[in-house]
Design an enzyme around this catalytic site. Structure first.
Site, PDB file in Angstrom:
ATOM      1  N   CYS A 113       1.054  -1.134   0.352  1.00 57.11           N
ATOM      2  CA  CYS A 113       0.130   0.000  -0.114  1.00 57.11           C
ATOM      3  C   CYS A 113       0.877   1.014  -0.084  1.00 57.11           C
ATOM      4  O   CYS A 113       0.297   2.828  -0.392  1.00 57.11           O
ATOM      5  CB  CYS A 113      -0.837   0.257   0.833  1.00 57.11           C
ATOM      6  SG  CYS A 113      -2.107  -1.131   1.119  1.00 57.11           S
ATOM      7  N   HIS A 250      -3.610   7.255   2.023  1.00 60.52           N
ATOM      8  CA  HIS A 250      -3.680   5.786   1.639  1.00 60.52           C
ATOM      9  C   HIS A 250      -4.869   5.548   1.810  1.00 60.52           C
ATOM     10  O   HIS A 250      -5.444   6.090   3.826  1.00 60.52           O
ATOM     11  CB  HIS A 250      -2.874   4.884   1.414  1.00 60.52           C
ATOM     12  CG  HIS A 250      -2.699   3.141   1.945  1.00 60.52           C
ATOM     13  ND1 HIS A 250      -3.848   3.079   0.420  1.00 60.52           N
ATOM     14  CD2 HIS A 250      -2.987   2.631   2.570  1.00 60.52           C
ATOM     15  CE1 HIS A 250      -3.921   1.791   0.928  1.00 60.52           C
ATOM     16  NE2 HIS A 250      -3.489   1.347   2.203  1.00 60.52           N
ATOM     17  N   ASN A 280     -10.241  -0.264  -0.583  1.00 63.21           N
ATOM     18  CA  ASN A 280      -8.997   0.053  -0.046  1.00 63.21           C
ATOM     19  C   ASN A 280      -7.793  -0.839  -1.219  1.00 63.21           C
ATOM     20  O   ASN A 280      -7.876  -1.630  -1.815  1.00 63.21           O
ATOM     21  CB  ASN A 280      -8.167  -1.408   0.699  1.00 63.21           C
ATOM     22  CG  ASN A 280      -6.388  -0.743   1.075  1.00 63.21           C
ATOM     23  OD1 ASN A 280      -5.614  -0.692   0.340  1.00 63.21           O
ATOM     24  ND2 ASN A 280      -6.490  -1.183   1.969  1.00 63.21           N
TER      25      ASN A 280
HETATM   26  N1  ACO Z   1     -18.507  -8.246   8.921  1.00 65.08           N
HETATM   27  C1  ACO Z   1     -19.155  -8.651  10.306  1.00 65.08           C
HETATM   28  N2  ACO Z   1     -18.081  -8.680  10.955  1.00 65.08           N
HETATM   29  C2  ACO Z   1     -16.714  -8.954  11.142  1.00 65.08           C
HETATM   30  C3  ACO Z   1     -16.838  -8.679   9.375  1.00 65.08           C
HETATM   31  C4  ACO Z   1     -16.994  -9.123   8.188  1.00 65.08           C
HETATM   32  N3  ACO Z   1     -16.549  -7.728   7.117  1.00 65.08           N
HETATM   33  N4  ACO Z   1     -15.374  -8.924   9.869  1.00 65.08           N
HETATM   34  C5  ACO Z   1     -14.730  -9.452  11.319  1.00 65.08           C
HETATM   35  N5  ACO Z   1     -15.904  -9.497  11.689  1.00 65.08           N
HETATM   36  C6  ACO Z   1     -16.237  -9.614  12.996  1.00 65.08           C
HETATM   37  C7  ACO Z   1     -14.973 -10.161  13.437  1.00 65.08           C
HETATM   38  O1  ACO Z   1     -14.315 -11.215  14.004  1.00 65.08           O
HETATM   39  C8  ACO Z   1     -15.272  -9.610  15.677  1.00 65.08           C
HETATM   40  O2  ACO Z   1     -16.360 -10.183  15.921  1.00 65.08           O
HETATM   41  P1  ACO Z   1     -15.911 -11.617  17.180  1.00 65.08           P
HETATM   42  O3  ACO Z   1     -15.759  -9.307  17.648  1.00 65.08           O
HETATM   43  O4  ACO Z   1     -16.248 -11.579  17.465  1.00 65.08           O
HETATM   44  O5  ACO Z   1     -14.481 -11.749  17.216  1.00 65.08           O
HETATM   45  C9  ACO Z   1     -15.523  -8.450  15.213  1.00 65.08           C
HETATM   46  O6  ACO Z   1     -16.159  -8.328  13.702  1.00 65.08           O
HETATM   47  C10 ACO Z   1     -14.322  -7.084  15.611  1.00 65.08           C
HETATM   48  O7  ACO Z   1     -13.053  -7.735  14.597  1.00 65.08           O
HETATM   49  P2  ACO Z   1     -12.265  -6.812  14.175  1.00 65.08           P
HETATM   50  O8  ACO Z   1     -11.174  -7.199  13.704  1.00 65.08           O
HETATM   51  O9  ACO Z   1     -11.518  -6.279  15.952  1.00 65.08           O
HETATM   52  O10 ACO Z   1     -12.707  -5.078  14.158  1.00 65.08           O
HETATM   53  P3  ACO Z   1     -11.597  -4.058  13.845  1.00 65.08           P
HETATM   54  O11 ACO Z   1     -13.055  -2.593  14.156  1.00 65.08           O
HETATM   55  O12 ACO Z   1     -10.382  -3.910  14.459  1.00 65.08           O
HETATM   56  O13 ACO Z   1     -12.422  -3.802  12.266  1.00 65.08           O
HETATM   57  C11 ACO Z   1     -10.292  -3.694   9.814  1.00 65.08           C
HETATM   58  C12 ACO Z   1     -11.921  -4.833  11.266  1.00 65.08           C
HETATM   59  C13 ACO Z   1     -11.511  -3.168   9.439  1.00 65.08           C
HETATM   60  C14 ACO Z   1      -9.703  -4.699   8.972  1.00 65.08           C
HETATM   61  C15 ACO Z   1      -9.668  -2.813  11.093  1.00 65.08           C
HETATM   62  O14 ACO Z   1      -9.356  -4.033  11.898  1.00 65.08           O
HETATM   63  C16 ACO Z   1      -8.586  -1.905   9.642  1.00 65.08           C
HETATM   64  O15 ACO Z   1      -8.898  -1.583   9.070  1.00 65.08           O
HETATM   65  N6  ACO Z   1      -7.097  -2.629   9.958  1.00 65.08           N
HETATM   66  C17 ACO Z   1      -6.671  -2.151   9.584  1.00 65.08           C
HETATM   67  C18 ACO Z   1      -6.419  -2.330   8.379  1.00 65.08           C
HETATM   68  C19 ACO Z   1      -5.328  -1.570   7.591  1.00 65.08           C
HETATM   69  O16 ACO Z   1      -5.142  -0.315   7.450  1.00 65.08           O
HETATM   70  N7  ACO Z   1      -4.495  -1.803   6.345  1.00 65.08           N
HETATM   71  C20 ACO Z   1      -3.077  -1.513   5.912  1.00 65.08           C
HETATM   72  C21 ACO Z   1      -3.076  -1.476   4.442  1.00 65.08           C
HETATM   73  S1  ACO Z   1      -3.403  -2.476   3.425  1.00 65.08           S
HETATM   74  C22 ACO Z   1      -1.794  -2.993   2.711  1.00 65.08           C
HETATM   75  O17 ACO Z   1      -1.081  -2.670   2.868  1.00 65.08           O
HETATM   76  C23 ACO Z   1      -2.393  -4.035   1.621  1.00 65.08           C
END
Ligand code: ACO
Length: 323
Positions: A113, A250, A280
């Site tokens: 990214c 980004h 993304n």
């Molecule tokens: N739909 C519904 N529920 C979901 C989904 C989904 N698509 N995905 C996960 N959940 C659930 C999980 O299973 C979890 O359930 P649980 O509490 O029963 O275990 C709950 O939702 C919360 O999950 P978290 O992972 O804690 O959610 P979070 O608030 O952290 O959001 C996310 C997840 C959006 C992925 C976030 O962590 C994020 O944006 N992370 C950074 C991503 C990023 O910036 N990547 C960098 C660049 S990418 C690259 O370089 C290729």
């Protein structure tokens, strides 16, 4: 002092839009969850005949047209991508051929990214070092093809697309009033490999593999890393948060974007957000956002624009460019 000045911008998106509602039929998720956690409402997904090289070439053509320049005047193409058409040759060389360019040179940049930020920094060095005068800097991706469509924690986050800039050498005064790239700051730390990676490759599994991410772990590091490297760019570029006209981050997650801007003291109305429309798109997200905001007249000649990204590796970085 030679500066790398932006002459043109362009973008290309696949024909097919995929909404969050459509994802509800593929994995157990909801529009509400995706919007609340990420800000994403839709993404574009490449169809038959649409590839990283085809999207990259279309974005490059649009940037050349915007610059009023012919492909034959380009002497370097850098394509930032982690989803190349082939393991080799480089997608940039394929794009070079699609544009009918048979002189100069072209290569890919792989920093996930952060790829576009790395490519801007690299193009700037080639220009300032005198090895190139007119450079196409492209970010192009088809992440839909490395997603595990059964994994709801990743497949809802990414999309496909491409964006491009034309950079050209211009004599500047060496002050931060010059147009062009003022500073680029890059970082990486491979200790974080397992938090965001693709579980295949030519030298390990012999397959392409699928994207794997510990989203919460990535999130935990993102804001601190982004704001640290931006502070370094401010110091090197002789600028402060108040001097910034536009922050073009980004587009990974609306919450990361908002938290980073808030920590730096950059008001929300100066932040370009397209994650709602594109998802993304990895290395393509910054040039897509630039083409959106320059295309609708928000980013104007002379504006001080801050680019920043963080991604797999981890890699991260920031660029200050006077448009
Ligand atoms: N739909 C519904 N529920 C979901 C989904 C989904 N698509 N995905 C996960 N959940 C659930 C999980 O299973 C979890 O359930 P649980 O509490 O029963 O275990 C709950 O939702 C919360 O999950 P978290 O992972 O804690 O959610 P979070 O608030 O952290 O959001 C996310 C997840 C959006 C992925 C976030 O962590 C994020 O944006 N992370 C950074 C991503 C990023 O910036 N990547 C960098 C660049 S990418 C690259 O370089 C290729």
């Amino acid at each position: 002092m030679i500066r790398s000045v932006v002459r043109g911008f362009g973008a290309a998106l696949p024909k097919r839009v995929m909404t969050n509602r459509e994802l509800e039929d593929i994995v157990e998720t909801s529009d509400e969850w995706i919007v609340q956690r990420t800000g994403i409402r839709q993404r574009y997904v490449a169809g038959e005949g649409e590839t990283t090289a085809s999207l990259g070439a279309d974005a490059a053509r649009a940037a050349l047209e915007n610059a009023g320049m012919s492909a034959s005047s380009i002497d370097l193409i850098i394509c930032a991508t982690s989803t190349p058409d082939n393991t080799f040759p480089a997608t940039a060389v394929d794009i070079q051929n699609r544009l009918g360019i048979h002189h100069g040179f072209a290569f890919d940049m792989q920093a996930v990214c952060s790829g576009f930020v790395y490519a801007m920094a690299t193009a700037d060095l080639y220009i300032r070092g005198g090895m190139a005068k007119r450079v196409l800097v492209i970010g192009a991706e088809t992440f839909s093809r490395i997603l595990d469509w059964k994994d709801r924690t990743t497949c809802v986050l990414f999309g496909d697309g491409a964006g491009a800039l034309v950079l050209e050498a211009e004599e500047g005064n060496g002050t931060n009033a010059d147009r062009g790239v003022l500073t680029a700051q890059l970082r990486s730390d491979g200790v974080h490999k397992e938090k965001l990676y693709v579980d295949g490759g030519p030298s390990t599994t012999g397959t392409v593999g699928h994207l794997r991410m510990e989203g919460r772990e990535v999130f935990k590091h993102a804001v601190g890393m982004i704001t640290d490297v931006i502070e370094a760019a401010f110091e090197a570029g002789g600028a402060t948060a108040d001097d910034i006209d536009w922050m073009v981050p980004h587009q990974a997650n609306r919450r990361i974007i908002d938290a980073s801007a808030k920590k730096l003291g950059i008001p929300a109305e100066k932040v370009v957000v397209t994650v709602d429309l594109h998802g993304n798109t990895s290395a393509a997200s910054i040039p897509l956002a630039l083409a959106t905001a320059a295309g609708d007249g928000r980013i104007k000649k002379g504006d001080l624009v801050l680019l920043e990204a963080m991604g797999g590796g981890f890699t991260w970085g920031a660029v200050l460019v006077r448009w």
